[in-house]
Scaffold this motif. Sequence first.
Motif, PDB file in Angstrom:
ATOM      1  N   GLN A 230       0.843  -1.185   0.000  1.00  0.00           N
ATOM      2  CA  GLN A 230       0.000   0.000   0.000  1.00  0.00           C
ATOM      3  C   GLN A 230       0.881   1.240   0.000  1.00  0.00           C
ATOM      4  OE1 GLN A 230      -3.210   0.083   2.847  1.00  0.00           O
ATOM      5  NE2 GLN A 230      -3.604  -2.104   2.640  1.00  0.00           N
ATOM      6  N   GLY A 231       0.551   2.162  -0.879  1.00  0.00           N
ATOM      7  CA  GLY A 231       1.280   3.420  -0.958  1.00  0.00           C
ATOM      8  C   GLY A 231       0.295   4.570  -1.021  1.00  0.00           C
ATOM      9  N   TYR A 232       0.818   5.778  -1.277  1.00  0.00           N
ATOM     10  CA  TYR A 232      -0.031   6.967  -1.249  1.00  0.00           C
ATOM     11  C   TYR A 232       0.350   7.941  -2.356  1.00  0.00           C
ATOM     12  CZ  TYR A 232      -1.462   5.311   3.325  1.00  0.00           C
ATOM     13  OH  TYR A 232      -1.965   4.530   4.344  1.00  0.00           O
ATOM     14  N   VAL A 233      -0.643   8.649  -2.841  1.00  0.00           N
ATOM     15  CA  VAL A 233      -0.406   9.769  -3.749  1.00  0.00           C
ATOM     16  C   VAL A 233       0.057  10.950  -2.903  1.00  0.00           C
ATOM     17  CG1 VAL A 233      -1.466  11.416  -5.352  1.00  0.00           C
ATOM     18  CG2 VAL A 233      -2.128   8.990  -5.418  1.00  0.00           C
ATOM     19  N   THR A 234       1.161  11.577  -3.302  1.00  0.00           N
ATOM     20  CA  THR A 234       1.700  12.700  -2.537  1.00  0.00           C
ATOM     21  C   THR A 234       1.535  14.050  -3.248  1.00  0.00           C
ATOM     22  OG1 THR A 234       3.905  12.295  -3.465  1.00  0.00           O
ATOM     23  CG2 THR A 234       3.387  11.264  -1.342  1.00  0.00           C
ATOM     24  N   TRP A 235       1.382  14.027  -4.558  1.00  0.00           N
ATOM     25  CA  TRP A 235       1.158  15.268  -5.317  1.00  0.00           C
ATOM     26  C   TRP A 235       0.959  14.885  -6.773  1.00  0.00           C
ATOM     27  CZ3 TRP A 235      -0.242  19.405  -2.849  1.00  0.00           C
ATOM     28  CH2 TRP A 235      -0.320  20.640  -3.514  1.00  0.00           C
ATOM     29  N   THR A 236       0.718  15.884  -7.619  1.00  0.00           N
ATOM     30  CA  THR A 236       0.764  15.606  -9.050  1.00  0.00           C
ATOM     31  C   THR A 236       2.201  15.292  -9.424  1.00  0.00           C
ATOM     32  OG1 THR A 236       1.042  17.965  -9.503  1.00  0.00           O
ATOM     33  CG2 THR A 236      -1.196  17.077  -9.653  1.00  0.00           C
ATOM     34  N   GLY A 237       2.369  14.488 -10.465  1.00  0.00           N
ATOM     35  CA  GLY A 237       3.710  14.143 -10.901  1.00  0.00           C
ATOM     36  C   GLY A 237       4.324  15.224 -11.760  1.00  0.00           C
ATOM     37  N   THR A 238       5.625  15.149 -11.931  1.00  0.00           N
ATOM     38  CA  THR A 238       6.291  16.059 -12.858  1.00  0.00           C
ATOM     39  C   THR A 238       5.730  15.804 -14.258  1.00  0.00           C
ATOM     40  OG1 THR A 238       8.070  14.450 -13.151  1.00  0.00           O
ATOM     41  CG2 THR A 238       8.413  16.141 -11.484  1.00  0.00           C
ATOM     42  N   GLN A 239       5.695  16.808 -15.084  1.00  0.00           N
ATOM     43  CA  GLN A 239       5.118  16.772 -16.429  1.00  0.00           C
ATOM     44  C   GLN A 239       3.598  16.630 -16.412  1.00  0.00           C
ATOM     45  OE1 GLN A 239       7.112  14.029 -19.100  1.00  0.00           O
ATOM     46  NE2 GLN A 239       9.130  14.816 -18.587  1.00  0.00           N
ATOM     47  N   HIS A 240       2.977  16.814 -15.236  1.00  0.00           N
ATOM     48  CA  HIS A 240       1.517  16.739 -15.151  1.00  0.00           C
ATOM     49  C   HIS A 240       0.875  17.851 -15.980  1.00  0.00           C
ATOM     50  CE1 HIS A 240      -2.439  16.098 -13.243  1.00  0.00           C
ATOM     51  NE2 HIS A 240      -2.533  17.412 -13.213  1.00  0.00           N
ATOM     52  N   LYS A 241      -0.130  17.474 -16.768  1.00  0.00           N
ATOM     53  CA  LYS A 241      -0.872  18.443 -17.567  1.00  0.00           C
ATOM     54  C   LYS A 241      -2.363  18.169 -17.399  1.00  0.00           C
ATOM     55  CE  LYS A 241       2.645  18.465 -21.237  1.00  0.00           C
ATOM     56  NZ  LYS A 241       2.881  18.153 -22.673  1.00  0.00           N
ATOM     57  N   ASN A 242      -3.151  19.231 -17.188  1.00  0.00           N
ATOM     58  CA  ASN A 242      -4.597  19.022 -17.141  1.00  0.00           C
ATOM     59  C   ASN A 242      -5.329  19.754 -18.266  1.00  0.00           C
ATOM     60  OD1 ASN A 242      -4.577  21.695 -16.223  1.00  0.00           O
ATOM     61  ND2 ASN A 242      -4.817  21.107 -14.087  1.00  0.00           N
ATOM     62  N   LYS A 243      -4.679  20.750 -18.857  1.00  0.00           N
ATOM     63  CA  LYS A 243      -5.300  21.478 -19.959  1.00  0.00           C
ATOM     64  C   LYS A 243      -4.847  20.853 -21.276  1.00  0.00           C
ATOM     65  CE  LYS A 243      -5.720  25.809 -17.377  1.00  0.00           C
ATOM     66  NZ  LYS A 243      -5.345  27.245 -17.305  1.00  0.00           N
ATOM     67  N   VAL A 244      -5.516  19.777 -21.634  1.00  0.00           N
ATOM     68  CA  VAL A 244      -5.159  19.019 -22.829  1.00  0.00           C
ATOM     69  C   VAL A 244      -6.414  18.735 -23.647  1.00  0.00           C
ATOM     70  CG1 VAL A 244      -3.151  17.912 -21.765  1.00  0.00           C
ATOM     71  CG2 VAL A 244      -5.408  16.842 -21.562  1.00  0.00           C
ATOM     72  N   GLU A 245      -6.217  18.320 -24.880  1.00  0.00           N
ATOM     73  CA  GLU A 245      -7.348  17.941 -25.726  1.00  0.00           C
ATOM     74  C   GLU A 245      -7.959  16.646 -25.194  1.00  0.00           C
ATOM     75  OE1 GLU A 245      -8.387  16.741 -30.374  1.00  0.00           O
ATOM     76  OE2 GLU A 245      -6.359  17.445 -29.828  1.00  0.00           O
ATOM     77  N   ARG A 246      -9.262  16.612 -25.107  1.00  0.00           N
ATOM     78  CA  ARG A 246      -9.966  15.434 -24.591  1.00  0.00           C
ATOM     79  C   ARG A 246     -11.077  15.013 -25.542  1.00  0.00           C
ATOM     80  NH1 ARG A 246      -9.101  14.843 -18.871  1.00  0.00           N
ATOM     81  NH2 ARG A 246      -7.840  16.568 -18.055  1.00  0.00           N
ATOM     82  N   GLY A 247     -11.464  13.749 -25.432  1.00  0.00           N
ATOM     83  CA  GLY A 247     -12.621  13.262 -26.166  1.00  0.00           C
ATOM     84  C   GLY A 247     -13.894  13.683 -25.461  1.00  0.00           C
ATOM     85  N   LEU A 248     -15.038  13.359 -26.038  1.00  0.00           N
ATOM     86  CA  LEU A 248     -16.318  13.711 -25.435  1.00  0.00           C
ATOM     87  C   LEU A 248     -16.512  13.022 -24.091  1.00  0.00           C
ATOM     88  CD1 LEU A 248     -18.635  13.604 -28.594  1.00  0.00           C
ATOM     89  CD2 LEU A 248     -17.678  15.617 -27.443  1.00  0.00           C
ATOM     90  N   ASN A 249     -15.803  11.912 -23.876  1.00  0.00           N
ATOM     91  CA  ASN A 249     -15.887  11.180 -22.601  1.00  0.00           C
ATOM     92  C   ASN A 249     -14.941  11.740 -21.543  1.00  0.00           C
ATOM     93  OD1 ASN A 249     -13.469  10.357 -23.697  1.00  0.00           O
ATOM     94  ND2 ASN A 249     -14.026   8.198 -23.896  1.00  0.00           N
ATOM     95  N   GLY A 250     -14.225  12.820 -21.872  1.00  0.00           N
ATOM     96  CA  GLY A 250     -13.312  13.440 -20.915  1.00  0.00           C
ATOM     97  C   GLY A 250     -11.913  12.869 -20.918  1.00  0.00           C
ATOM     98  N   VAL A 251     -11.707  11.772 -21.622  1.00  0.00           N
ATOM     99  CA  VAL A 251     -10.397  11.110 -21.617  1.00  0.00           C
ATOM    100  C   VAL A 251      -9.422  11.851 -22.532  1.00  0.00           C
ATOM    101  CG1 VAL A 251      -9.159   8.987 -22.186  1.00  0.00           C
ATOM    102  CG2 VAL A 251     -11.413   8.868 -21.109  1.00  0.00           C
ATOM    103  N   PRO A 252      -8.234  12.198 -22.041  1.00  0.00           N
ATOM    104  CA  PRO A 252      -7.241  12.891 -22.882  1.00  0.00           C
ATOM    105  C   PRO A 252      -6.842  12.039 -24.078  1.00  0.00           C
ATOM    106  CG  PRO A 252      -6.642  13.019 -20.563  1.00  0.00           C
ATOM    107  CD  PRO A 252      -7.757  12.032 -20.653  1.00  0.00           C
ATOM    108  N   VAL A 253      -6.539  12.686 -25.192  1.00  0.00           N
ATOM    109  CA  VAL A 253      -6.090  11.973 -26.386  1.00  0.00           C
ATOM    110  C   VAL A 253      -4.587  12.171 -26.596  1.00  0.00           C
ATOM    111  CG1 VAL A 253      -8.352  12.057 -27.484  1.00  0.00           C
ATOM    112  CG2 VAL A 253      -6.716  13.915 -27.881  1.00  0.00           C
ATOM    113  N   THR A 254      -3.931  12.788 -25.624  1.00  0.00           N
ATOM    114  CA  THR A 254      -2.486  12.973 -25.621  1.00  0.00           C
ATOM    115  C   THR A 254      -1.982  12.722 -24.197  1.00  0.00           C
ATOM    116  OG1 THR A 254      -2.700  15.330 -25.110  1.00  0.00           O
ATOM    117  CG2 THR A 254      -2.559  14.720 -27.449  1.00  0.00           C
ATOM    118  N   PRO A 255      -0.669  12.626 -23.967  1.00  0.00           N
ATOM    119  CA  PRO A 255      -0.159  12.499 -22.593  1.00  0.00           C
ATOM    120  C   PRO A 255      -0.677  13.636 -21.721  1.00  0.00           C
ATOM    121  CG  PRO A 255       1.584  12.046 -24.163  1.00  0.00           C
ATOM    122  CD  PRO A 255       0.420  12.548 -24.962  1.00  0.00           C
ATOM    123  N   ALA A 256      -1.104  13.302 -20.485  1.00  0.00           N
ATOM    124  CA  ALA A 256      -1.750  14.324 -19.651  1.00  0.00           C
ATOM    125  C   ALA A 256      -1.320  14.198 -18.197  1.00  0.00           C
ATOM    126  CB  ALA A 256      -3.262  14.220 -19.797  1.00  0.00           C
TER     127      ALA A 256
END
Length: 387
Positions: A230-256
């Motif tokens: 068992q581990g834990y999320v501590t923060w967003t990772g390096t190279q984290h992106k949230n403003k990316v192109e997404r499909g209608l289902n919300g899933v990114p179509v590029t690294p995000a």
Amino acid sequence: MSDYKVNKTIEQINKKIAAGEAVVVTAEEIIDIAKKEGIVEAAKKIDVVTTGTFAPMCSSGAFINIGQSKPLVRTTKTWINNVQAYSGLAAVDCYLGATQTCEDDPLNKRHPGEFNYGGGHVIQDLVAGKQVHIRAESYGTDCYPNRKIEKLVTLEELPNAMLCNPRNAYQNYNCAINKSDKIKYTYMGTLKSDMGNANYSTSGELSPLLNDPYLKTIGVGTRIFLGGAQGYVTWTGTQHKNKVERGLNGVPVTPAGTLAVMGDLKQMSPEWLVGQSIRGYGVSLSVGFGIPIPILNEEILKYTSVCDEDIFTQVVDYGYDYPEGISKSYGQVSYAELKSGSIMIKGRKIPTVPLSSMIKARKIADILKKSIQKAKFFLGQPQHMFY
């Protein structure tokens, strides 16, 4: 008033887990359930959806306390099995990076190099219970007079060791091809010339962040499966992106999105932390990673029911474009196509090669499922959300 027809909290779900009443399914199983029962009814019934992925995650490593000596030492250079760890911390602490190569590795002097051993392999040896050789140096101070230590130790004998990965669980990633006339050796594996193969590295519908595309249930403190423990999320990772192109289902179509994560290395397993030698590129570490997604409402359930046919990524040229920093797509393909064994690019049928293991991804999701059903794994309440 909530806009949702289904409303649950993590606390409520944890109470059901403790009572052995939680309904848990994997991210593959939820797809048919959602189709059969509908999103709302499925959300009422299902409490947790488990995910999993197992693939090379280069941005990984471990903070290690190698233990003090007599007289005391403050290390400035440390090697474990001849792999250098960063020692600019304090006393006998160091950080061993998964991609650090062996001191005597010829690297790519005779291209392509084999990269037989490095930081990822040291981490695997440690969790496998093997003895490792540690040597460290110092310039010496009044309070830390010793200038050199050398010893053989096992992970159990080390005072402390934490897996601490700055960037794991990439939310989608490129499909790599090579349009040049020469073989290319990359972190995406060996790419044959003239688009002889197409490599990809995501477990698709099982992948953790593709099942929660806006990270609505994932934040600081989220409890995860990490390296067999068992581990834990501590923060967003390096190279984290949230403003990316997404499909209608919300899933990114590029690294995000990416996640920074941490866990107790002493509790982990060599089955889920595996050193990798990537020909012509370097060393890395394959990491077993999984996140349980709490079904708080029907929106979350809908996200988790995404299937490979509806998850897309971009085909990118690693022969010229990528190394030159040119952003260009040669087509958009689904993970259903990638997993079929071949994709079509400009009328050509190109064989596909996965760098991630679907067998292990399924096993992780199933381990999480059974652990939650047996009340051995509870959901972590995020203390900070990323969106």
